[in-house]
Design an enzyme around this catalytic site. Sequence first.
Site, PDB file in Angstrom:
ATOM      1  N   ASN A  64      -7.850 -12.739   5.234  1.00 14.39           N
ATOM      2  CA  ASN A  64      -8.492 -13.954   4.717  1.00 14.39           C
ATOM      3  C   ASN A  64      -7.544 -14.761   3.840  1.00 14.39           C
ATOM      4  O   ASN A  64      -7.962 -15.684   3.146  1.00 14.39           O
ATOM      5  CB  ASN A  64      -9.769 -13.608   3.936  1.00 14.39           C
ATOM      6  CG  ASN A  64      -9.478 -12.862   2.643  1.00 14.39           C
ATOM      7  OD1 ASN A  64      -8.475 -12.171   2.534  1.00 14.39           O
ATOM      8  ND2 ASN A  64     -10.357 -13.001   1.665  1.00 14.39           N
ATOM      9  N   GLY A 124      -7.217  -6.652   7.525  1.00 15.83           N
ATOM     10  CA  GLY A 124      -6.660  -6.688   6.178  1.00 15.83           C
ATOM     11  C   GLY A 124      -5.179  -6.391   6.246  1.00 15.83           C
ATOM     12  O   GLY A 124      -4.662  -5.508   5.570  1.00 15.83           O
ATOM     13  N   SER A 165       0.870  -1.176   0.000  1.00 19.99           N
ATOM     14  CA  SER A 165       0.000   0.000   0.000  1.00 19.99           C
ATOM     15  C   SER A 165       0.907   1.226   0.000  1.00 19.99           C
ATOM     16  O   SER A 165       2.133   1.103  -0.019  1.00 19.99           O
ATOM     17  CB  SER A 165      -0.925  -0.015   1.221  1.00 19.99           C
ATOM     18  OG  SER A 165      -0.193  -0.204   2.415  1.00 19.99           O
ATOM     19  N   GLN A 182      -0.726 -15.126   3.831  1.00 20.38           N
ATOM     20  CA  GLN A 182      -0.353 -13.942   4.606  1.00 20.38           C
ATOM     21  C   GLN A 182      -0.247 -14.252   6.091  1.00 20.38           C
ATOM     22  O   GLN A 182       0.673 -13.776   6.766  1.00 20.38           O
ATOM     23  CB  GLN A 182      -1.357 -12.814   4.353  1.00 20.38           C
ATOM     24  CG  GLN A 182      -1.275 -12.243   2.940  1.00 20.38           C
ATOM     25  CD  GLN A 182      -2.276 -11.135   2.672  1.00 20.38           C
ATOM     26  OE1 GLN A 182      -3.209 -10.929   3.452  1.00 20.38           O
ATOM     27  NE2 GLN A 182      -2.095 -10.422   1.574  1.00 20.38           N
ATOM     28  N   ILE A 226      -5.877  -0.417   6.665  1.00 16.26           N
ATOM     29  CA  ILE A 226      -5.042   0.278   5.687  1.00 16.26           C
ATOM     30  C   ILE A 226      -5.324  -0.261   4.286  1.00 16.26           C
ATOM     31  O   ILE A 226      -5.015  -1.415   3.972  1.00 16.26           O
ATOM     32  CB  ILE A 226      -3.537   0.103   6.019  1.00 16.26           C
ATOM     33  CG1 ILE A 226      -3.262   0.437   7.493  1.00 16.26           C
ATOM     34  CG2 ILE A 226      -2.689   0.945   5.064  1.00 16.26           C
ATOM     35  CD1 ILE A 226      -3.605   1.840   7.912  1.00 16.26           C
ATOM     36  N   ASP A 239     -12.505 -14.080   6.942  1.00 16.52           N
ATOM     37  CA  ASP A 239     -13.142 -13.026   6.160  1.00 16.52           C
ATOM     38  C   ASP A 239     -13.747 -12.061   7.174  1.00 16.52           C
ATOM     39  O   ASP A 239     -14.606 -12.447   7.971  1.00 16.52           O
ATOM     40  CB  ASP A 239     -14.222 -13.650   5.269  1.00 16.52           C
ATOM     41  CG  ASP A 239     -15.047 -12.632   4.503  1.00 16.52           C
ATOM     42  OD1 ASP A 239     -14.991 -11.433   4.835  1.00 16.52           O
ATOM     43  OD2 ASP A 239     -15.770 -13.042   3.575  1.00 16.52           O
ATOM     44  N   VAL A 240     -13.299 -10.831   7.174  1.00 15.13           N
ATOM     45  CA  VAL A 240     -13.735  -9.875   8.197  1.00 15.13           C
ATOM     46  C   VAL A 240     -15.251  -9.699   8.212  1.00 15.13           C
ATOM     47  O   VAL A 240     -15.847  -9.452   9.268  1.00 15.13           O
ATOM     48  CB  VAL A 240     -13.025  -8.515   8.013  1.00 15.13           C
ATOM     49  CG1 VAL A 240     -13.437  -7.838   6.705  1.00 15.13           C
ATOM     50  CG2 VAL A 240     -13.304  -7.588   9.195  1.00 15.13           C
ATOM     51  N   CYS A 282       1.069  -1.322 -11.775  1.00 13.51           N
ATOM     52  CA  CYS A 282       2.015  -0.308 -11.295  1.00 13.51           C
ATOM     53  C   CYS A 282       2.054   0.904 -12.218  1.00 13.51           C
ATOM     54  O   CYS A 282       2.050   2.053 -11.748  1.00 13.51           O
ATOM     55  CB  CYS A 282       3.410  -0.915 -11.156  1.00 13.51           C
ATOM     56  SG  CYS A 282       3.569  -2.106  -9.804  1.00 13.51           S
TER      57      CYS A 282
END
Length: 358
Positions: free
Chosen positions: A160, A136, A98, A164, A202, A186-187, A333
């Site tokens: 999720n 996240g 990010s 990670q 974020i 999953d939030v 990008c």
Amino acid sequence: MGSIDEVKKESAGETLGRLLKGEIKDEELKKLIKFQFEKRLQWGYKSSHQEQLSFNLDFIKSLKKMEMSGEIETMNKETYELPSEFLEAVFGKTVKQSMCYFKHESATIDEAEEAAHELYCERAQIKDGQTVLDIGCGQGGLVLYIARKYKKCHVTGLTNSKAQVNYLLKQAEKLGLTNVDAILADVTQYESDKTYDRLLMIEAIEHMKNLQLFMKKLSTWMTEESLLFVDHVCHKTFAHFFEAVDEDDWYSGFIFPPGCATILAANSLLYFQDDVSVVDHWVVNGMHMARSVDIWRKALDKNMEAAKEILLPGLGGSHEAVNGVVTHIRTFCMGGYEQFSMNDGDEWMVAQLLFKKK
């Protein structure tokens, strides 16, 4: 003459076909991408303030009628499950995917990652001894930063993505951190009676739709003293879904699967204060994001052969599939640079808001 007039007429399918075959050089690609964002500006800006306000309010009202989230599983599979070795070859030392924050012109990507984490902590009012939930959390760079700097904090990352979670816990173990946890969930489905002193989100709220329901859910994890810090990409004036603006828009659907990303306006979250109320509000010039994605692209180009070798086994040994992934990331990008550098970073940018529980 602007780039809208310079781009030749071509169907979205034809443009994508040439892109995936490697037939579009970078200079042409920049023009093609800029053309799409200029069309988006023409679409989003209205001729009067009244019309603009009505347009923006209609968007807010539409979100309140939707499901809580977009296509998270699709997003997860297509974007967030790349090998950690690949991510380490492209991003900075904390693998931050990010906006990075460049305090000065000569700042490196590693310095800009750390500066962004520092900025979040300052604006979220992080203090030692707090419980912190990063929603996240990505590869966990911010979780690890807080856990190392504020040793009495207990920091939890929620994602999720199994890859990670594994990466975060492995890094925490390497660093000898015992104040780090990770939640695989999953939030939008996750339920807990636990509350936290600080909630951080974020560049993840972009994958939500019904923000009224979502902010209500987040508020249940807050006490009267808790604060919620949200950082999200935005346009300064209008909100939009990251979806095709017309039938010739090849770019939007290529970058994000339909239904996956919502680009809010800088003030959109101010309309979702049923369960939380805003304490502070900032914007960060888009050039910080533009520099971030440009450095990522250059790192990918520099490490291209090694990056392709890393991707190959996970894609069944298919060189065509590898080229597809690399083309997608390079285009993302390059597109990010064109988008966030428009008008010297004063069109698309990053908004940051701090909320307390009502």
